[in-house]
Design a protein around this motif. Structure first.
Motif, PDB file in Angstrom:
ATOM      1  N   PHE A  23       0.591  -1.040   0.193  1.00  0.00           N
ATOM      2  CA  PHE A  23       0.493   0.126  -0.256  1.00  0.00           C
ATOM      3  C   PHE A  23       0.523   1.090  -0.403  1.00  0.00           C
ATOM      4  O   PHE A  23       0.740   2.232  -0.459  1.00  0.00           O
ATOM      5  CB  PHE A  23      -0.946  -0.064   1.155  1.00  0.00           C
ATOM      6  N   HIS A  24       1.895   1.278   0.826  1.00  0.00           N
ATOM      7  CA  HIS A  24       2.661   2.436   0.760  1.00  0.00           C
ATOM      8  C   HIS A  24       3.352   3.023  -0.181  1.00  0.00           C
ATOM      9  O   HIS A  24       3.749   4.004  -0.704  1.00  0.00           O
ATOM     10  CB  HIS A  24       3.831   2.438   2.471  1.00  0.00           C
ATOM     11  N   ALA A  25       3.824   1.904  -0.935  1.00  0.00           N
ATOM     12  CA  ALA A  25       4.888   1.865  -2.099  1.00  0.00           C
ATOM     13  C   ALA A  25       3.953   1.842  -3.468  1.00  0.00           C
ATOM     14  O   ALA A  25       4.278   2.575  -4.468  1.00  0.00           O
ATOM     15  CB  ALA A  25       5.255   0.152  -2.251  1.00  0.00           C
ATOM     16  N   SER A  26       2.896   1.896  -3.235  1.00  0.00           N
ATOM     17  CA  SER A  26       1.683   2.606  -4.412  1.00  0.00           C
ATOM     18  C   SER A  26       1.315   3.428  -4.655  1.00  0.00           C
ATOM     19  O   SER A  26       1.103   3.956  -5.315  1.00  0.00           O
ATOM     20  CB  SER A  26       0.981   1.357  -4.165  1.00  0.00           C
ATOM     21  N   PHE A  27       1.992   4.604  -3.435  1.00  0.00           N
ATOM     22  CA  PHE A  27       1.871   6.198  -3.958  1.00  0.00           C
ATOM     23  C   PHE A  27       2.493   6.702  -4.844  1.00  0.00           C
ATOM     24  O   PHE A  27       3.728   6.171  -5.502  1.00  0.00           O
ATOM     25  CB  PHE A  27       1.458   6.925  -2.948  1.00  0.00           C
ATOM     26  N   PRO A  28       1.817   7.498  -6.236  1.00  0.00           N
ATOM     27  CA  PRO A  28       3.060   7.820  -7.050  1.00  0.00           C
ATOM     28  C   PRO A  28       3.948   8.641  -6.637  1.00  0.00           C
ATOM     29  O   PRO A  28       4.167   8.933  -5.311  1.00  0.00           O
ATOM     30  CB  PRO A  28       1.959   8.957  -7.566  1.00  0.00           C
ATOM     31  N   GLN A  29       5.433   9.044  -7.126  1.00  0.00           N
ATOM     32  CA  GLN A  29       6.801   9.540  -6.936  1.00  0.00           C
ATOM     33  C   GLN A  29       6.648  10.878  -6.358  1.00  0.00           C
ATOM     34  O   GLN A  29       7.167  11.231  -5.346  1.00  0.00           O
ATOM     35  CB  GLN A  29       7.044   9.745  -8.173  1.00  0.00           C
ATOM     36  N   TYR A  30       5.318  11.320  -6.307  1.00  0.00           N
ATOM     37  CA  TYR A  30       5.117  13.408  -6.297  1.00  0.00           C
ATOM     38  C   TYR A  30       4.831  13.077  -5.181  1.00  0.00           C
ATOM     39  O   TYR A  30       4.313  14.370  -3.984  1.00  0.00           O
ATOM     40  CB  TYR A  30       4.543  13.518  -6.813  1.00  0.00           C
ATOM     41  N   VAL A  31       4.161  11.538  -4.062  1.00  0.00           N
ATOM     42  CA  VAL A  31       3.787  12.068  -2.987  1.00  0.00           C
ATOM     43  C   VAL A  31       5.181  11.199  -2.214  1.00  0.00           C
ATOM     44  O   VAL A  31       5.658  10.477  -2.455  1.00  0.00           O
ATOM     45  CB  VAL A  31       2.715  10.902  -2.676  1.00  0.00           C
ATOM     46  N   ASP A  32       5.297  11.991  -0.377  1.00  0.00           N
ATOM     47  CA  ASP A  32       5.865  11.463   0.417  1.00  0.00           C
ATOM     48  C   ASP A  32       5.445  11.405   1.549  1.00  0.00           C
ATOM     49  O   ASP A  32       5.475  10.959   2.358  1.00  0.00           O
ATOM     50  CB  ASP A  32       7.098  12.876   0.501  1.00  0.00           C
ATOM     51  N   PRO A  33       4.557   9.327   1.390  1.00  0.00           N
ATOM     52  CA  PRO A  33       3.973   9.403   2.693  1.00  0.00           C
ATOM     53  C   PRO A  33       4.867   9.045   3.934  1.00  0.00           C
ATOM     54  O   PRO A  33       6.093   8.537   3.344  1.00  0.00           O
ATOM     55  CB  PRO A  33       2.966   7.682   1.364  1.00  0.00           C
ATOM     56  N   ILE A  34       3.774   8.781   4.816  1.00  0.00           N
ATOM     57  CA  ILE A  34       5.223   8.299   6.194  1.00  0.00           C
ATOM     58  C   ILE A  34       4.230   7.055   6.525  1.00  0.00           C
ATOM     59  O   ILE A  34       3.585   7.860   7.288  1.00  0.00           O
ATOM     60  CB  ILE A  34       5.296   9.756   7.189  1.00  0.00           C
ATOM     61  N   ALA A  35       5.407   6.426   6.897  1.00  0.00           N
ATOM     62  CA  ALA A  35       4.491   5.412   7.579  1.00  0.00           C
ATOM     63  C   ALA A  35       4.702   5.440   9.464  1.00  0.00           C
ATOM     64  O   ALA A  35       5.547   5.981   9.869  1.00  0.00           O
ATOM     65  CB  ALA A  35       5.255   4.321   7.535  1.00  0.00           C
ATOM     66  N   TRP A  36       3.167   5.880   9.081  1.00  0.00           N
ATOM     67  CA  TRP A  36       3.487   5.750  11.208  1.00  0.00           C
ATOM     68  C   TRP A  36       2.612   5.230  11.638  1.00  0.00           C
ATOM     69  O   TRP A  36       1.585   5.812  12.300  1.00  0.00           O
ATOM     70  CB  TRP A  36       3.193   6.872  11.498  1.00  0.00           C
ATOM     71  N   PRO A  37       2.185   3.794  11.498  1.00  0.00           N
ATOM     72  CA  PRO A  37       1.398   3.197  12.311  1.00  0.00           C
ATOM     73  C   PRO A  37       0.869   2.906  14.109  1.00  0.00           C
ATOM     74  O   PRO A  37       1.416   3.762  14.833  1.00  0.00           O
ATOM     75  CB  PRO A  37       1.835   1.447  12.787  1.00  0.00           C
ATOM     76  N   THR A  38      -0.199   3.361  13.658  1.00  0.00           N
ATOM     77  CA  THR A  38      -1.106   3.982  15.782  1.00  0.00           C
ATOM     78  C   THR A  38      -2.064   3.136  15.915  1.00  0.00           C
ATOM     79  O   THR A  38      -2.653   2.391  14.958  1.00  0.00           O
ATOM     80  CB  THR A  38      -1.284   5.184  15.915  1.00  0.00           C
ATOM     81  N   SER A  39      -2.488   2.860  17.223  1.00  0.00           N
ATOM     82  CA  SER A  39      -3.408   2.408  17.661  1.00  0.00           C
ATOM     83  C   SER A  39      -3.872   3.564  18.760  1.00  0.00           C
ATOM     84  O   SER A  39      -3.980   4.993  18.890  1.00  0.00           O
ATOM     85  CB  SER A  39      -3.202   1.305  18.940  1.00  0.00           C
ATOM     86  N   TYR A  40      -5.640   3.383  18.645  1.00  0.00           N
ATOM     87  CA  TYR A  40      -6.592   4.329  19.443  1.00  0.00           C
ATOM     88  C   TYR A  40      -7.436   3.476  20.757  1.00  0.00           C
ATOM     89  O   TYR A  40      -8.259   2.910  19.705  1.00  0.00           O
ATOM     90  CB  TYR A  40      -6.676   4.846  19.505  1.00  0.00           C
ATOM     91  N   ASP A  41      -7.388   3.354  22.209  1.00  0.00           N
ATOM     92  CA  ASP A  41      -8.021   2.965  22.873  1.00  0.00           C
ATOM     93  C   ASP A  41      -8.731   4.201  24.061  1.00  0.00           C
ATOM     94  O   ASP A  41      -7.438   4.937  24.455  1.00  0.00           O
ATOM     95  CB  ASP A  41      -7.654   1.336  22.956  1.00  0.00           C
ATOM     96  N   THR A  42      -9.859   3.759  24.082  1.00  0.00           N
ATOM     97  CA  THR A  42      -9.762   4.656  25.132  1.00  0.00           C
ATOM     98  C   THR A  42     -10.587   3.738  26.868  1.00  0.00           C
ATOM     99  O   THR A  42     -11.077   2.514  26.677  1.00  0.00           O
ATOM    100  CB  THR A  42     -11.328   5.389  25.232  1.00  0.00           C
ATOM    101  N   TRP A  43     -10.282   4.352  28.187  1.00  0.00           N
ATOM    102  CA  TRP A  43     -11.375   3.227  28.795  1.00  0.00           C
ATOM    103  C   TRP A  43     -11.807   4.713  29.911  1.00  0.00           C
ATOM    104  O   TRP A  43     -11.809   5.681  29.944  1.00  0.00           O
ATOM    105  CB  TRP A  43      -9.386   3.652  29.961  1.00  0.00           C
ATOM    106  N   LEU A  44     -13.370   3.873  30.213  1.00  0.00           N
ATOM    107  CA  LEU A  44     -13.728   4.729  31.520  1.00  0.00           C
ATOM    108  C   LEU A  44     -13.334   4.598  32.634  1.00  0.00           C
ATOM    109  O   LEU A  44     -13.444   3.326  33.236  1.00  0.00           O
ATOM    110  CB  LEU A  44     -15.311   5.027  30.721  1.00  0.00           C
ATOM    111  N   PHE A  45     -12.954   5.354  33.705  1.00  0.00           N
ATOM    112  CA  PHE A  45     -12.943   4.513  35.361  1.00  0.00           C
ATOM    113  C   PHE A  45     -14.061   5.832  35.719  1.00  0.00           C
ATOM    114  O   PHE A  45     -14.777   7.196  35.419  1.00  0.00           O
ATOM    115  CB  PHE A  45     -11.436   5.417  35.129  1.00  0.00           C
TER     116      PHE A  45
END
Length: 170
Positions: free
Chosen positions: A148-170
């Motif tokens: 997926f990252h390699a599929s972008f055109p040459q003029y695009v400079d994508p940055i691979a930055w995997p993230t997660s997000y979870d919430t907790w209630l207290f």
């Protein structure tokens, strides 16, 4: 925008991105693969008075994390172990704390003091969202993501930055 109405900061782990959420464009991509996720635990909960409770927390996770804090059901964060400016300057919640570490990956220990004028502690008092960021961990990039990252055109400079997000209630 529906997610932004239903979730704190749209349910996304992106620092101050929420300010430009209405003008952003999303490109669907493959899900990341994480071998562990951020975890937050209450190490103690003590009622200080009829209107105040103190929570002590311990947070573990990757070396870059965003902590989003939102009081609930009429609560207000009165004191905490972070810098006092957001509370003393009466900034609007949710509050954002950026946490990163180097070699020492010991858990982050912090505390929050919540005040509720009505003293009703029967409902959740605080929502905490944790955004985990693996911005230099190539091993978290699946083969599908690398394609997926390699599929972008040459003029695009994508940055691979995997993230997660979870919430907790207290």
């Amino acid at each position: 925008m529906d997610d932004c109405e239903a979730e704190m900061l749209c349910g996304l782990p992106l620092y101050n991105w929420h300010k430009s959420r209405a003008s952003s464009i999303w490109i669907p991509g493959p899900d990341p693969a994480f071998d562990s996720m951020p975890v937050i635990n209450v190490t103690s909960k003590n009622q200080i008075s009829k209107t105040k409770i103190r929570y002590d927390f311990e947070l573990t996770g990757p070396d870059h994390m965003g902590i989003f804090i939102r009081p609930l059901n009429g609560g207000k964060v009165k004191e905490w172990s972070f810098h006092w400016t957001p509370l003393r300057m009466d900034w609007e919640p949710p509050y954002f704390i950026y946490f990163s570490y180097g070699i020492n990956g010991d858990p982050l220990k912090f505390w929050l003091e919540i005040e509720k004028k009505d003293g009703d502690w029967s409902k959740p008092n605080i929502e905490i969202g944790i955004g985990g960021h693996w911005n230099h961990d190539e091993d978290k990039q699946t083969p599908e993501f690398k394609r997926f990252h390699a599929s972008f055109p040459q003029y695009v400079d994508p940055i691979a930055w995997p993230t997660s997000y979870d919430t907790w209630l207290f």
